[in-house]
Design an enzyme around this catalytic site. Structure first.
Site, PDB file in Angstrom:
ATOM      1  N   HIS A 522       7.351  -1.257  -4.686  1.00 43.51           N
ATOM      2  CA  HIS A 522       5.679  -1.978  -5.031  1.00 43.51           C
ATOM      3  C   HIS A 522       5.627  -1.949  -6.685  1.00 43.51           C
ATOM      4  CE1 HIS A 522       1.809  -2.409  -3.524  1.00 43.51           C
ATOM      5  NE2 HIS A 522       1.235  -1.341  -4.501  1.00 43.51           N
ATOM      6  N   ASP A 570      10.990   0.125   4.110  1.00 45.06           N
ATOM      7  CA  ASP A 570      11.280  -0.066   2.483  1.00 45.06           C
ATOM      8  C   ASP A 570      10.392  -1.625   2.500  1.00 45.06           C
ATOM      9  OD1 ASP A 570      12.036  -0.659  -0.011  1.00 45.06           O
ATOM     10  OD2 ASP A 570      14.324  -1.411   0.740  1.00 45.06           O
ATOM     11  N   GLU A 579       6.389   3.696  -4.089  1.00 47.71           N
ATOM     12  CA  GLU A 579       5.758   2.617  -5.530  1.00 47.71           C
ATOM     13  C   GLU A 579       6.441   3.678  -6.483  1.00 47.71           C
ATOM     14  OE1 GLU A 579       1.429   1.473  -8.054  1.00 47.71           O
ATOM     15  OE2 GLU A 579       1.683   2.480  -6.108  1.00 47.71           O
TER      16      GLU A 579
END
Length: 626
Positions: A522, A570, A579
């Site tokens: 992310h 994932d 993230e």
């Protein structure tokens, strides 16, 4: 012994009554001895004897002496025997010398992971997070990044120069609190382990990252210019608002190089005590890293002193509190909500006392330590991260007690911190905290992003084990429990090994490390192609929702990690799994350098120093004269 090449013949039948013998070489005979510790020397009749022997007339103090004749029936065999014996003896000596001088494998080895590679990569992540004009010598490391945020601070009424710093995570926001924490922690690792960094060629790199942070932090504090103006602290650049009608750093999926939306600035007064304390800690710790650059180090210290003196003042004109209770942290609280401020002020005071040698700051830190402990939430116990510095401050004060004990009036607080640190170590090793089935410690079981807590726990345990080794202690105890150095190091290795792939799904949670790692991180910059095309916010959504792997590898980024059952998804649109943040990666770097082997060329390699700088952190604190 009829078959022996060497035989003893006794001329007296009463020899069985004599237990010990001694000899005078020139006498050519054995003499009864009162002690087994007298050496026995035997004439093997190899060399010719003198025709006269004055010692034959020496009387024995025993009633009877016993004469032995050592008869060598074959001198060739005896000569071979001597040669073999000498050869074996020389071989043993050579082997002992070899074992003595070869580099030793320390007992804290045990990880098959390439910690050097992991550390190299973890540092590169910070290059990918840099905002502002990128230095040309580093831009080639992260090829998908370029200059960005060049107008930060000038797009609002403040007109401050806030160019630089780090983007916090996968978004394009810049938060001051985690930036300061990251700078403090990375500085701490250099102060302790600069020898290790130097050995693997990363000392200048990590110092460049720290300076990128400290340069930015210097811009965040504008001192008071009158008695009515308390000064200004900038807490955030960028917007995290919920207004979907206006593009901002959250609702727009866009590379930082392409940002075209407004980036407002959030500012506080110096009554934002937690933010002030962390900035003080960062500037103070960084001043020790750059102590050879006297001008820059002094600039960091002077700014830290002025900010601390303002923020720590307790009077009617200075209201203390957390930055997220004011409008200055209204947006930041959704990401970095502060639960207290006393720990940051104590943390900042401690580092400032190390940087200046000024005992008044240490007095403040030790006097306020207990109240900071009382302020700590029960759910925060044992944590060291951007919101809680109690455990880390305890370790620092314990270090002071071990290596530069200043005595009265600090001994009570230092003793308390030492007891707390031992309890902390026991809690990590005991059943106080649950673990995932795969062995990851769950320091906040009701929250995600567990890896960040495991990483700093790994750092503190390995660091403390090194302290104990330096003072030649084998371990510690707490109430009815105890721990050894090896237990601390084993725990520390286990958490890092888990992060690097020793887990049930064999997933390395550090991007680029190993064969199996997250590929849908992310992160705006990593997920959008760097193809010299400017992608709009609307076009960026295509990459946010894409199932394809990121076109750019965010090397060294430690993602948030798995859940309580070791499960990991994932997916780019699930930031609670994928993230990364600068504060989490700082913890990873800390754990990796602590566990890294000490320099093999160091004169202390076979000694007790383990690649640490034992007293450098205290060089500005005068020892107590006795």
């Amino acid at each position: 012994m009829p078959d022996s090449k060497y035989s003893f013949a006794s001329s007296d039948p009463d020899t069985t009554s004599i237990k010990y013998y001694h000899s005078i070489p020139e006498a050519g005979r054995l003499l009864p001895s009162a002690s087994r510790w007298n050496s026995i020397e035997i004439d093997f009749n190899v060399f010719p004897k003198s025709s006269t022997n004055a010692f034959d007339s020496i009387p024995s103090r025993f009633s009877k002496s016993v004469e032995f004749n050592l008869i060598i029936t074959d001198k060739k065999y005896f000569s071979r025997f001597l040669q073999i014996s000498v050869s074996i003896l020389l071989s043993i000596i050579a082997l002992c010398l070899l074992l003595r001088f070869l580099p030793r494998k320390h007992e804290h080895h045990g990880s098959s992971k390439n910690l050097t590679l992991a550390l190299n990569q973890a540092l590169v992540f910070f290059d990918a997070q840099k905002s502002g004009p990128l230095p040309k010598n580093r831009s080639i490391i992260v090829k998908f990044r370029g200059d960005s945020g060049l107008e930060d601070g000038n797009e609002s009424d403040t007109h401050a120069n806030l160019v630089g710093g780090f983007y916090d995570s996968g978004n394009n926001l810049k938060f001051s609190l985690p930036t300061a924490y990251t700078t403090t922690l990375l500085s701490w690792t250099v102060i302790e382990y600069h020898e290790k960094y130097n050995q693997i060629g990363e000392l200048e790199h990590v110092k460049d990252i720290i300076k990128w942070g400290s340069d930015y932090l210097l811009k965040l504090f504008i001192p008071a210019n009158s008695t009515t103006d308390p000064g200004v602290l900038f807490s955030q650049v960028g917007s995290a608002g919920n207004d979907t009608a206006t593009d901002n750093d959250i609702n727009c999926w866009q590379r930082p190089e392409d940002m075209g939306y407004p980036r407002p600035v959030s500012q506080c007064s110096t009554s934002a005590s937690d933010l002030a304390g962390e900035i003080v800690a960062a500037l103070s710790a960084a001043s020790l890293v750059f102590k050879e650059d006297k001008n820059y180090s002094s600039k960091l210290i002077e700014t830290a002193k002025e900010l601390f003196d303002t923020a720590s003042r307790e009077d009617e004109g200075n209201k203390q509190g957390t930055y997220t209770t004011d409008t200055c942290g209204a947006e930041a609280m959704k990401f970095y909500n502060s639960s207290g401020y006393k720990d940051e002020l104590v943390w900042g005071g401690t580092w400032l006392s190390f940087a200046t040698g000024n005992v008044s700051r240490l007095q403040y830190a030790t006097d306020k330590f207990s109240s900071a402990v009382d302020e700590e939430l029960s759910s925060e116990k044992g944590l060291f991260y951007w919101n809680n510095k109690i455990s880390a401050t305890g370790v620092l004060l314990t270090r002071l007690r071990y290596f530069r004990d200043l005595g009265y009036p600090y001994e009570s607080a230092l003793q308390t911190s030492s007891n707390m640190t031992d309890l902390l170590m026991c809690s990590y090793l005991s059943q106080n905290f649950k673990k995932t089935p795969g062995g990851l410690i769950l320091l906040r079981s009701n929250k995600g992003a567990q890896l960040q807590f495991a990483a700093t726990a790994s750092f503190l345990t390995k660091l403390y084990s090194d302290y104990l080794a330096l003072i030649h202690k084998s371990g510690g105890s707490c109430s009815d429990d105890a721990f050894s150095i090896e237990m601390l190091r084993s725990f520390s290795r286990s958490q890092v090994n888990y992060i690097l792939g020793d887990n049930p799904i064999k997933m390395s949670y550090v991007v680029g490390f190993g064969k199996n790692y997250p590929t849908h991180v992310h992160h705006r910059g990593a997920s959008i192609p760097s193809d010299n095309k400017k992608w709009t916010c609307e076009e960026g959504d295509k990459w946010l929702n894409s199932k394809d792997q990121n076109p750019n590898t965010l090397l060294g980024a430690m993602v948030a990690g798995p859940d309580q059952d070791d499960k990991f998804v994932d997916d780019r649109d699930k930031p609670w799994f994928t993230e990364p943040t600068i504060s989490s990666n700082a913890g990873l770097v800390a754990a990796l350098i602590a566990l890294h082997d000490p320099p093999s060329h160091s004169p202390n390699y076979n000694g007790a120093y383990f690649g640490m700088d034992e007293l450098g952190i205290f060089e500005r604190i005068s020892p107590v004269s006795t």
